[in-house]
Each structure stands twice: as structure tokens, then as C-alpha cells.
Design a protein around this motif. Structure first.
Motif, PDB file in Angstrom:
ATOM      1  N   ALA A   1      25.606  38.189  18.061  1.00  0.00           N
ATOM      2  CA  ALA A   1      26.556  38.105  19.180  1.00  0.00           C
ATOM      3  C   ALA A   1      27.407  36.840  19.077  1.00  0.00           C
ATOM      4  O   ALA A   1      28.613  36.870  19.356  1.00  0.00           O
ATOM      5  CB  ALA A   1      25.809  38.150  20.511  1.00  0.00           C
ATOM      6  N   GLU A   2      26.799  35.745  18.642  1.00  0.00           N
ATOM      7  CA  GLU A   2      27.562  34.505  18.435  1.00  0.00           C
ATOM      8  C   GLU A   2      28.610  34.702  17.342  1.00  0.00           C
ATOM      9  O   GLU A   2      29.762  34.292  17.489  1.00  0.00           O
ATOM     10  CB  GLU A   2      26.621  33.366  18.031  1.00  0.00           C
ATOM     11  CG  GLU A   2      25.704  32.879  19.119  1.00  0.00           C
ATOM     12  CD  GLU A   2      24.651  31.903  18.596  1.00  0.00           C
ATOM     13  OE1 GLU A   2      24.795  31.369  17.467  1.00  0.00           O
ATOM     14  OE2 GLU A   2      23.662  31.680  19.317  1.00  0.00           O
ATOM     15  N   ALA A   3      28.217  35.331  16.242  1.00  0.00           N
ATOM     16  CA  ALA A   3      29.157  35.581  15.151  1.00  0.00           C
ATOM     17  C   ALA A   3      30.295  36.490  15.607  1.00  0.00           C
ATOM     18  O   ALA A   3      31.453  36.305  15.206  1.00  0.00           O
ATOM     19  CB  ALA A   3      28.422  36.195  13.959  1.00  0.00           C
ATOM     20  N   ALA A   4      29.979  37.450  16.470  1.00  0.00           N
ATOM     21  CA  ALA A   4      30.977  38.404  16.955  1.00  0.00           C
ATOM     22  C   ALA A   4      32.032  37.743  17.847  1.00  0.00           C
ATOM     23  O   ALA A   4      33.080  38.338  18.099  1.00  0.00           O
ATOM     24  CB  ALA A   4      30.293  39.551  17.688  1.00  0.00           C
ATOM     25  N   ARG A   5      31.786  36.530  18.291  1.00  0.00           N
ATOM     26  CA  ARG A   5      32.827  35.797  19.034  1.00  0.00           C
ATOM     27  C   ARG A   5      33.918  35.306  18.083  1.00  0.00           C
ATOM     28  O   ARG A   5      34.994  34.923  18.530  1.00  0.00           O
ATOM     29  CB  ARG A   5      32.215  34.628  19.799  1.00  0.00           C
ATOM     30  CG  ARG A   5      31.316  35.078  20.943  1.00  0.00           C
ATOM     31  CD  ARG A   5      31.049  33.970  21.942  1.00  0.00           C
ATOM     32  NE  ARG A   5      30.415  32.809  21.364  1.00  0.00           N
ATOM     33  CZ  ARG A   5      29.142  32.474  21.488  1.00  0.00           C
ATOM     34  NH1 ARG A   5      28.340  33.250  22.185  1.00  0.00           N
ATOM     35  NH2 ARG A   5      28.665  31.392  20.938  1.00  0.00           N
ATOM     36  N   HIS A   6      33.640  35.346  16.775  1.00  0.00           N
ATOM     37  CA  HIS A   6      34.581  34.845  15.781  1.00  0.00           C
ATOM     38  C   HIS A   6      35.115  35.919  14.839  1.00  0.00           C
ATOM     39  O   HIS A   6      36.106  35.696  14.141  1.00  0.00           O
ATOM     40  CB  HIS A   6      33.924  33.742  14.947  1.00  0.00           C
ATOM     41  CG  HIS A   6      33.387  32.624  15.773  1.00  0.00           C
ATOM     42  ND1 HIS A   6      34.193  31.670  16.345  1.00  0.00           N
ATOM     43  CD2 HIS A   6      32.126  32.319  16.161  1.00  0.00           C
ATOM     44  CE1 HIS A   6      33.451  30.815  17.027  1.00  0.00           C
ATOM     45  NE2 HIS A   6      32.196  31.195  16.934  1.00  0.00           N
ATOM     46  N   PHE A   7      34.441  37.062  14.798  1.00  0.00           N
ATOM     47  CA  PHE A   7      34.827  38.151  13.894  1.00  0.00           C
ATOM     48  C   PHE A   7      34.339  39.451  14.528  1.00  0.00           C
ATOM     49  O   PHE A   7      33.281  39.476  15.159  1.00  0.00           O
ATOM     50  CB  PHE A   7      34.186  37.928  12.512  1.00  0.00           C
ATOM     51  CG  PHE A   7      34.772  38.754  11.414  1.00  0.00           C
ATOM     52  CD1 PHE A   7      36.032  38.474  10.916  1.00  0.00           C
ATOM     53  CD2 PHE A   7      34.066  39.813  10.868  1.00  0.00           C
ATOM     54  CE1 PHE A   7      36.583  39.236   9.896  1.00  0.00           C
ATOM     55  CE2 PHE A   7      34.604  40.582   9.848  1.00  0.00           C
ATOM     56  CZ  PHE A   7      35.869  40.289   9.355  1.00  0.00           C
ATOM     57  N   PRO A   8      35.081  40.565  14.380  1.00  0.00           N
ATOM     58  CA  PRO A   8      34.713  41.811  15.063  1.00  0.00           C
ATOM     59  C   PRO A   8      33.296  42.304  14.720  1.00  0.00           C
ATOM     60  O   PRO A   8      32.928  42.396  13.548  1.00  0.00           O
ATOM     61  CB  PRO A   8      35.768  42.806  14.572  1.00  0.00           C
ATOM     62  CG  PRO A   8      36.920  41.965  14.126  1.00  0.00           C
ATOM     63  CD  PRO A   8      36.315  40.700  13.598  1.00  0.00           C
TER      64      PRO A   8
END
Length: 106
Positions: free
Chosen positions: A57-64
Motif C-alpha cells: 500500500a505504501e508503494a502504491a502511493r508512488h506507483f499504480p
């Protein structure tokens, strides 16, 4: 650098604090898939599925999210000596990867 890589998939190691934040994912072109190497192959410690879900979820704040994937950070024998992980522990880690993927992407 990420803009110039001629690959469809990027496999990035994010299994420990030295890997840094997910901020660099903002520079990944939209036509790429990013496999997040969140599960370490360096130690037998079993990762927590809910913690992995939080990291995704943290990564998804930066990439879809739909262009993210989860994987082990490297092979289980990433050096000539190998890593101190039994076959059973390796299988458990792969089950954790699969469970996390099912929970996040269905």
C-alpha cells in the motif's frame, strides 16, 4: 535512470531498511511492471502478511497498484555458499508471497 531502462518488468529489492523508501517508484515509466522484492531470502525469518500488505500500500502511493507485484528479493541461493534457509522455510516464504498476492490483487 529508470526512464532509460529497456525492460518491461523491474525487479527491485525492498527487503530491508537499506533499500530505502518507495519514493523512486515515482520515476518508473507508466509502461512498466514493478515486482517488489519484499520477502528476504537472506534469513529464515518469516514475514508477516499484513506487514507486506502495508508495504505494498505504501508503494502504491508512488506507483499504480495494478502495475505492482510481490516477489522474494532474490534467489534462495544468491551466493556460491547459499543462504541458511531450509527447503521448508523457502516453501513457507513462497506461500507468504502467494497469500499476500491473493489478498492484495485477488
Amino acid at each position: 535512470m529508470l526512464q532509460r531502462i529497456n525492460a518491461q518488468r523491474l525487479m527491485l529489492e525492498y527487503d530491508d531498511p537499506r533499500s530505502g523508501s518507495f519514493e523512486p517508484l515515482r520515476g518508473v515509466p507508466d509502461d512498466k511492471l514493478v515486482a517488489l522484492g519484499l520477502v528476504t531470502t537472506k534469513s529464515p525469518r518469516a514475514e508477516d502478511v499484513s506487514e507486506l500488505e502495508t508495504r505494498i500500500a505504501e508503494a502504491a502511493r508512488h506507483f499504480p497498484l495494478e502495475q505492482l507485484a510481490i516477489s522474494p528479493q532474490c534467489g534462495f541461493a544468491s551466493s556460491i555458499v547459499g543462504n541458511p534457509i531450509s527447503i521448508e522455510q523457502q516453501n513457507a516464504k513462497l506461500r507468504i508471497v502467494a497469500e499476500t498476492a491473493r489478498n492484495v490483487w485477488g
